[in-house]
Design an enzyme around this catalytic site. Structure first.
Site, mmCIF file in Angstrom:
data_model
loop_
_atom_site.group_PDB
_atom_site.id
_atom_site.type_symbol
_atom_site.label_atom_id
_atom_site.label_comp_id
_atom_site.label_asym_id
_atom_site.label_seq_id
_atom_site.Cartn_x
_atom_site.Cartn_y
_atom_site.Cartn_z
ATOM 1 N N ASP A 192 0.752 -1.247 0.000
ATOM 2 C CA ASP A 192 0.000 0.000 0.000
ATOM 3 C C ASP A 192 0.789 1.310 0.000
ATOM 4 O OD1 ASP A 192 -1.602 -2.150 0.498
ATOM 5 O OD2 ASP A 192 -2.699 -1.249 2.161
ATOM 6 N N GLU A 212 0.192 -9.953 11.548
ATOM 7 C CA GLU A 212 0.182 -9.505 10.160
ATOM 8 C C GLU A 212 1.599 -9.205 9.644
ATOM 9 O OE1 GLU A 212 -2.000 -5.878 9.683
ATOM 10 O OE2 GLU A 212 -2.282 -6.141 7.533
HETATM 11 C C1 6A9 Z 1 -9.908 -1.704 5.505
HETATM 12 C C2 6A9 Z 1 -10.805 -1.530 7.793
HETATM 13 C C3 6A9 Z 1 -12.368 -2.851 10.780
HETATM 14 C C4 6A9 Z 1 -3.428 -4.803 3.580
HETATM 15 O O1 6A9 Z 1 -4.456 -8.804 4.000
HETATM 16 C C5 6A9 Z 1 -5.321 -8.019 3.279
HETATM 17 C C6 6A9 Z 1 -4.638 -6.762 2.795
HETATM 18 C C7 6A9 Z 1 -3.457 -7.108 1.889
HETATM 19 O O2 6A9 Z 1 -3.936 -7.650 0.687
HETATM 20 C C8 6A9 Z 1 -2.612 -5.908 1.553
HETATM 21 O O3 6A9 Z 1 -1.489 -6.327 0.855
HETATM 22 N N1 6A9 Z 1 -4.216 -5.945 3.943
HETATM 23 C C9 6A9 Z 1 -2.203 -5.176 2.798
HETATM 24 O O4 6A9 Z 1 -1.445 -4.057 2.477
HETATM 25 C C10 6A9 Z 1 -5.335 -5.585 4.834
HETATM 26 C C11 6A9 Z 1 -6.309 -4.659 4.187
HETATM 27 C C12 6A9 Z 1 -7.489 -4.378 5.027
HETATM 28 C C13 6A9 Z 1 -8.350 -3.300 4.430
HETATM 29 C C14 6A9 Z 1 -9.609 -3.137 5.202
HETATM 30 C C15 6A9 Z 1 -11.097 -1.603 6.336
HETATM 31 C C16 6A9 Z 1 -11.679 -2.419 8.562
HETATM 32 O O5 6A9 Z 1 -11.865 -1.920 9.851
#
Ligand code: 6A9
Length: 818
Positions: free
Chosen positions: A575, A772
């Site tokens: 991100d 994570e």
């Molecule tokens: C936003 C908030 C309760 C971010 O693991 C999933 C993703 C990856 O694909 C990505 O590479 N994560 C990484 O940079 C998490 C993304 C979560 C977004 C949700 C909403 C919820 O609040």
């Protein structure tokens, strides 16, 4: 007998009627495989909830709380997995999607350890039966008379019926509560909620309300509710409890108010409805079963069977785990085995089935073409204008990155999740891959984040819900197809062996691999979708090379992520990794061209396997162009690393170099041959403690970068296991290939593997959770807790070979030095 049928099908397979027989075989395999995958705890957002892989059908769930005072109850009822409920760890200790397993929830707040043991029993023509044992054990600090209230519910969505079968006047719910149901897909079924063993004890009371509702009786509360609101079970439950309280107050006044365990009960109202809640209140330890028997099954599920099966299931899980993921030295110790089992069980126990509509911006606003400078402002403006629409409903069978925080499908995460799963159960893996590709729209787009239906949306702030059909995400599902083809090719020689009956119990998991015909058919069916997806990438994520006065212009292989803002390229998956400032429509992204390179290689290989030679040679041309342009457009001689490119104020093309995951992406995805003249520099960067190397894995951004650790610091220093896994795979390849860097690769591989496993293990043993990401300085797990997604790749990492004692490379190194 489903297995026998299957075996018969395999053995009578003859090449003479190949086409016809293959399709019969495929149907048979698909049916047997689907049957054993029909039921599961496929609601991973809940601590426990079983549903079938059917869009609208039976939904079940579990809630509990301690009830020793009036204040805590409202906040202590557990239902959806939450990050801040003070859990001392929870998750599946052992779990296999086909047979079942055991989950333990260490509920520190409620002072109880709750286990859910779940088993699946095949039989009949509707996907078999299942059993669930719910056990509570007071924790060490629990009061002697800990009172726990437990609610199990069964709800019906869609067509069919579900009702309470007992006559309340006859049994008074002292014994088994029986629900009977009938739906088009499930046929007739019964659900028995047992009383549990004689050792269960119940609260006693002197209050007059006791005579109306003694708590040694099960409470059954049935009602009809609008289907789309059924998921909001907690407020619904509290509403009814409140009406019970109001009733008590009216009748007995506030002076003689009953005790909390009686106050927080549902009204005894068994009857018709699409929702049936079954409540029990215990003191101390407790246990009871929920037994689902399919009407066409030969025998009903009993508590004895659950006892027997649960031990068989956990036993065979352990054996199978040791066989497939045996941790190799120096991790060949029991503690790592337990750790691995837990991580893997949570990955596979996190698999869910989701159904519902998705918010998509289908405005196709011209601003989304991102042609102008300042495109990100225009695009933001266009986003507020909207064009939001509900797509679907869609269904998705997928694992999730994190049950409490991101309990839904993420595209590029899934490619990583499925790598361990593929070693365990390739048929399951391919069912999930197929489900994901099934989401593709007619242009070839698959949404990055799958937020399907009301329940999933309730977890996501409105501004993050919409998906955009011009946004991509790294195409990691191709890794999984690659792994599948690897298995296919390596298995061909042992094809005969795997058809022996004694191997069959394992064989059901790999029918596709042991039957090349079936495997090819699977690929052939998928191939048009793969192509559509591939060409969607080329059509929508192309990079504009006209300002680049390089030879590379001639091949046009250049790429740019769409959907960036000044601070984020969410679509890239990493991100907040630093990029060109300000954004420019002439930017070229080195990570994306690398992903395109690996995807091209993979689809080329599939085309070859399928005999699509013309396609294969077309893909080979693209591949050549991509590999060449990665060096021509992105290698920075001065910085000795790969860099993004952009157009500066003087309309000149320049590199934007931030050393880290992006700058080594060509290496990470496997596009650098062992004798690449750039490989030495890449390894230097990785190995340098002042840059990427840390005692806890490779950092996302170089310690030497001015933006190291700044702002959100999400991908600007922390160690991520998915990317480290890729690095490890590459290092292992170089360690096993003759070349100038063989010995060095072996050393880095050995040390990196050690650092990664120790880091994830230490954090897990301290906190009870996988995380994570990991802090590069301290190794502490951080950000999302219970991140059971790609962090569980550590299971594969422990299973990778130990090269520390091998002499491979040393000789070559010696030769090279000479
Ligand atoms: C936003 C908030 C309760 C971010 O693991 C999933 C993703 C990856 O694909 C990505 O590479 N994560 C990484 O940079 C998490 C993304 C979560 C977004 C949700 C909403 C919820 O609040």
């Amino acid at each position: 007998w489903a297995l026998c049928l299957l075996l018969l099908g395999l053995l009578t397979f003859s090449p003479t009627h190949a086409a016809e027989d293959t399709s019969i075989l495929i149907n048979e395999i698909a049916r047997a495989s689907n049957d054993s995958l029909l039921w599961g705890p496929y609601r991973p957002n809940l601590y426990f909830g079983v549903r079938p892989r059917i869009p609208k059908s039976l939904m079940t769930g579990l809630l509990w709380a301690k009830v020793d005072n009036f204040i805590d109850v409202q906040n202590n009822f557990r239902y959806t997995c939450e990050q801040h409920e003070g859990m001392a760890g929870y998750g599946w200790d052992e779990y296999d999607v086909r047979t079942g397993g055991r989950q333990t929830v260490h509920d520190a707040g409620n002072k109880v350890d709750l286990t859910t043991e779940f088993i699946k029993v095949p039989g009949g023509v509707h996907g078999g039966s299942w059993g669930l044992r719910i056990k509570g054990t007071p924790r060490k600090d629990a009061p002697a008379q800990l009172k726990t209230s437990v609610v199990f519910y069964a709800a019906l969505e869609g067509l069919g019926s579900l009702q309470v079968e007992n006559d309340i006047n006859v049994v008074g719910y002292k014994d088994v509560v029986t629900l009977g149901g009938d739906t088009p897909e499930l046929g007739k079924f019964t659900i028995n909620v047992t009383r549990g063993p004689e050792t269960n004890t119940y609260p006693k009371s002197e209050h007059p309300a006791w005579r109306e509702k003694p708590l040694n009786r099960t409470i059954v509360h049935s009602f009809q509710y609008p289907e789309e609101m059924l998921w909001q079970i907690k407020p619904i439950m509290f509403q009814n409890m409140k009406s019970v309280v109001d009733g008590y107050i009216e009748k007995y006044g506030t002076e003689k108010h009953p005790m909390p365990e009686q106050t927080f009960t549902l009204s005894q109202e068994p009857g018709p409805g699409n929702m049936h809640m079954i409540q029990k209140v215990f003191t101390g330890a407790f246990e009871f079963d929920v037994l689902f028997t399919s009407g066409s099954a030969p025998n009903p599920i009993t508590s004895d069977l659950v006892t027997k099966e649960i031990s068989a299931v956990t036993d065979s899980f352990s054996k199978r785990f040791s066989k497939i993921f045996e941790p190799k030295a120096p991790f060949n110790k029991p503690k790592y085995l337990e750790f691995g089992k837990s991580l893997f069980s949570n990955l596979i126990g996190g698999i869910g089935y989701f159904y519902g509509d998705a918010v998509v911006d289908r405005s196709y606003a011209p601003e989304y073409d991102e042609e102008n400078e300042g495109f990100w402002e225009e695009a933001a403006e266009a986003r507020t204008r909207g064009g939001l629409r509900f797509d679907g409903p869609n269904e998705l069978f997928t694992s999730v990155p994190s049950r409490p925080f991101f309990p839904r499908g993420f595209l590029w995460d899934e490619g990583f999740h499925l790598l361990p799963v593929a070693d365990w159960d390739i048929d399951l893996t391919l069912a999930i891959v197929k489900s994901w590709f099934g989401l593709m729209d007619e242009d070839g787009w698959i949404g990055r984040e799958q937020i399907l239906g009301h329940e999933a949306r309730s977890k996501v702030p409105a501004e993050f819900q919409a998906q955009y059909p011009h946004y991509a995400n790294p195409p990691t599902l191709f890794f999984v197809l690659d792994a599948f083809i690897d298995k296919l090719l390596s298995n061909r020689s042992t094809e005969k062996e795997t058809l022996q009956p004694e191997n069959l119990s394992g064989d059901i998991y790999s029918t596709f691999v042991s039957n090349p015909e079936v495997a090819l058919q699977y690929l052939r069916n998928l191939y048009p979708l793969l192509k559509r997806h591939y060409f969607w990438f080329r059509k929508t994520q192309w990079g504009d090379v006209k300002s680049y006065d390089r030879e590379a212009y001639s091949t046009r292989e250049a790429y740019r992520w769409r959907g960036r803002t000044p601070d984020h390229i969410l679509t890239s998956g990493i991100d907040d990794y630093p990029r060109a400032q300000p954004p420019h429509p002439g930017e070229l992204h080195v990570d994306l061209i690398s992903w395109m390179g690996t995807m091209t290689r993979s689809i080329k290989r599939i085309a070859e396997v399928l005999g699509e030679t013309e396609d294969a040679s077309e893909f080979a041309d693209y591949e050549k162009g991509i590999v060449r342009n990665i060096d021509d457009l992105h290698w920075d001689e001065a910085e000795q690393t790969y860099c993004d490119a952009t157009i500066d104020d003087y309309e000149e093309s320049v590199h934007v170099c931030h050393k880290g995951y992006v700058s080594i992406m060509p290496f990470l995805v496997g596009l650098l041959p062992a004798d690449s003249p750039r490989l030495g520099a890449v390894l230097d960067l990785i190995a340098d403690p002042e840059q990427l190397w840390s005692d806890h894995g490779i950092r996302s951004l170089s310690k030497g970068d001015v933006l190291y650790g700044t702002k959100e610091n999400y991908w600007r220093s922390p160690v991520w296991i998915n990317i480290n896994y890729l690095a490890l795979v590459r290092l292992l390849e170089y360690a096993n290939t003759q070349g100038p860097h063989q010995a060095r690769a072996k050393d880095l591989y050995t040390r990196l593997r050690l650092n990664l496993v120790e880091t994830v293990y230490d954090s897990w043993s301290k906190t009870g959770f996988a995380w994570e990401q990991y802090n590069p300085e301290t190794g502490a797990g951080q950000r999302t807790q219970h991140f059971t997604g790609w962090t569980s790749l550590v299971v594969k990492i422990m299973n990778m070979p130990d090269l520390s004692k091998s002499t491979v490379g040393k000789i070559n190194q010696a030769v090279a030095e000479v």
